[in-house]
Design a protein around this motif. Sequence first.
Motif, PDB file in Angstrom:
ATOM      1  N   LEU A 273       0.860  -1.172   0.000  1.00 26.37           N
ATOM      2  CA  LEU A 273       0.000   0.000   0.000  1.00 26.37           C
ATOM      3  C   LEU A 273       0.903   1.231   0.000  1.00 26.37           C
ATOM      4  O   LEU A 273       1.707   1.408   0.921  1.00 26.37           O
ATOM      5  N   LEU A 274       0.776   2.058  -1.023  1.00 30.13           N
ATOM      6  CA  LEU A 274       1.550   3.301  -1.081  1.00 30.13           C
ATOM      7  C   LEU A 274       0.668   4.443  -0.575  1.00 30.13           C
ATOM      8  O   LEU A 274      -0.422   4.680  -1.095  1.00 30.13           O
ATOM      9  N   VAL A 275       1.161   5.148   0.429  1.00 29.43           N
ATOM     10  CA  VAL A 275       0.436   6.252   1.046  1.00 29.43           C
ATOM     11  C   VAL A 275       1.104   7.557   0.613  1.00 29.43           C
ATOM     12  O   VAL A 275       2.309   7.738   0.798  1.00 29.43           O
ATOM     13  N   THR A 276       0.322   8.456   0.030  1.00 27.16           N
ATOM     14  CA  THR A 276       0.871   9.710  -0.487  1.00 27.16           C
ATOM     15  C   THR A 276      -0.182  10.807  -0.393  1.00 27.16           C
ATOM     16  O   THR A 276      -1.382  10.518  -0.339  1.00 27.16           O
ATOM     17  N   HIS A 277       0.256  12.043  -0.387  1.00 31.49           N
ATOM     18  CA  HIS A 277      -0.717  13.137  -0.329  1.00 31.49           C
ATOM     19  C   HIS A 277      -1.323  13.414  -1.700  1.00 31.49           C
ATOM     20  O   HIS A 277      -2.539  13.530  -1.840  1.00 31.49           O
ATOM     21  N   SER A 278      -0.498  13.512  -2.726  1.00 33.23           N
ATOM     22  CA  SER A 278      -0.980  13.877  -4.062  1.00 33.23           C
ATOM     23  C   SER A 278      -1.316  12.645  -4.881  1.00 33.23           C
ATOM     24  O   SER A 278      -0.488  11.742  -5.034  1.00 33.23           O
ATOM     25  N   PRO A 279      -2.515  12.584  -5.464  1.00 31.34           N
ATOM     26  CA  PRO A 279      -2.871  11.404  -6.269  1.00 31.34           C
ATOM     27  C   PRO A 279      -2.132  11.326  -7.595  1.00 31.34           C
ATOM     28  O   PRO A 279      -2.033  10.243  -8.170  1.00 31.34           O
ATOM     29  N   ASP A 280      -1.637  12.433  -8.102  1.00 33.75           N
ATOM     30  CA  ASP A 280      -1.012  12.406  -9.420  1.00 33.75           C
ATOM     31  C   ASP A 280       0.330  11.688  -9.454  1.00 33.75           C
ATOM     32  O   ASP A 280       0.930  11.557 -10.530  1.00 33.75           O
ATOM     33  N   VAL A 281       0.819  11.197  -8.312  1.00 32.36           N
ATOM     34  CA  VAL A 281       2.043  10.396  -8.332  1.00 32.36           C
ATOM     35  C   VAL A 281       1.835   9.112  -9.116  1.00 32.36           C
ATOM     36  O   VAL A 281       2.807   8.501  -9.581  1.00 32.36           O
ATOM     37  N   VAL A 282       0.575   8.678  -9.286  1.00 35.79           N
ATOM     38  CA  VAL A 282       0.325   7.443 -10.022  1.00 35.79           C
ATOM     39  C   VAL A 282       0.691   7.583 -11.500  1.00 35.79           C
ATOM     40  O   VAL A 282       0.800   6.577 -12.208  1.00 35.79           O
ATOM     41  N   LEU A 283       0.901   8.798 -11.961  1.00 36.36           N
ATOM     42  CA  LEU A 283       1.290   9.001 -13.352  1.00 36.36           C
ATOM     43  C   LEU A 283       2.742   8.629 -13.594  1.00 36.36           C
ATOM     44  O   LEU A 283       3.171   8.534 -14.749  1.00 36.36           O
ATOM     45  N   SER A 284       3.504   8.412 -12.525  1.00 33.24           N
ATOM     46  CA  SER A 284       4.932   8.093 -12.685  1.00 33.24           C
ATOM     47  C   SER A 284       5.380   7.053 -11.662  1.00 33.24           C
ATOM     48  O   SER A 284       6.386   7.219 -10.982  1.00 33.24           O
TER      49      SER A 284
END
Length: 331
Positions: free
Chosen positions: A227-238
């Motif tokens: 499970l990757l936890v991050t604030h910004s959803p747009d990290v999935v683009l890279s």
Amino acid sequence: MEGQDKPHGVTKNAIPNLHPGQGPKRWPAERAAFIFVAMGFWPRGRGGRRLLLAAGLAVFGAGVYAILIEPDWIEVLRSVEYMPMLRPGAPDLTLVHLSDVHVGSIGRRERRAIDIVNDAQPDIIVITGDLVRGGGRPGELESFLSALRARHGKFLVWGNHDYWDGVPETWGPEVVRRAGFKLLRNTSQAIRYPGGRIVIAGLDDPITGHDSLKLAMARVSRRDACLLVTHSPDVVLSLGNWDIDLVLAGHTHGGQVRLPLIGALWVPHGSIEYIDGWFDVNGGVRLHVSRGLGWSWFPVRFLCRPAVDVITLRSGLPPGRSGAKSIIGRS
């Protein structure tokens, strides 16, 4: 007045100097034109005036609702997410996803959120950034975080507002530690339960440039459910070729203010494509974006209630389906 030099910066098109008692010659004509235009839009019939009054009352009522009611009216969103990486027949895990809590005080919304989370009896709690609003409230934030309970652990990452308010460099890490949360700054933490090993990798805030996916994933194995936890959803683009099963993000507030047929009026940088809910992204990765609990900039929400997401992680694939999907409900 006459014979004086023209003041510096005044052009020949400026309104000329006037003798005492003399006003601008154009204003009466402009005022009359404005009155005539306004009269043209003012309804002359009784029905038209009633319609205009009703529209005004509707706008006023919507404003009162957006300021006084919806910001504290929490919606509980329940979903079942199937994860093939978990062992067949493993018991379900309950994960609560919070985001953008923006704690300024412990008020009605915060107390209600604490009750909702603890009533769900979660195994895991994840907060995907933006813990503060305006900074300088460590006592309130610690009280909120300490009141949340989870069986296998509580995890969080920083968001852009946290960095803008200087929280990660000052009192933030100690408050998080005392509240029983694990702060993930480009690192990971493993959880073991009968379904196998789940690794929660935390990506530090991408908006302010503190992220390193390479460091966050350094201790993740291909055999792990990740499970990757991050604030910004747009990290999935890279995401590249990292073995990630599920990404949890926030940042968007779901738009915070939505209008019928239009949708969100504005979303922040770092959330161009994914605003709220579940998404399939490249490489079979699943993405969940929380619309958040709090607000930023303006204390309003409209047609975008604050949310607590209660996610059941279940082993295997959904019945009759060949890919990982979610079953979603609301309350």
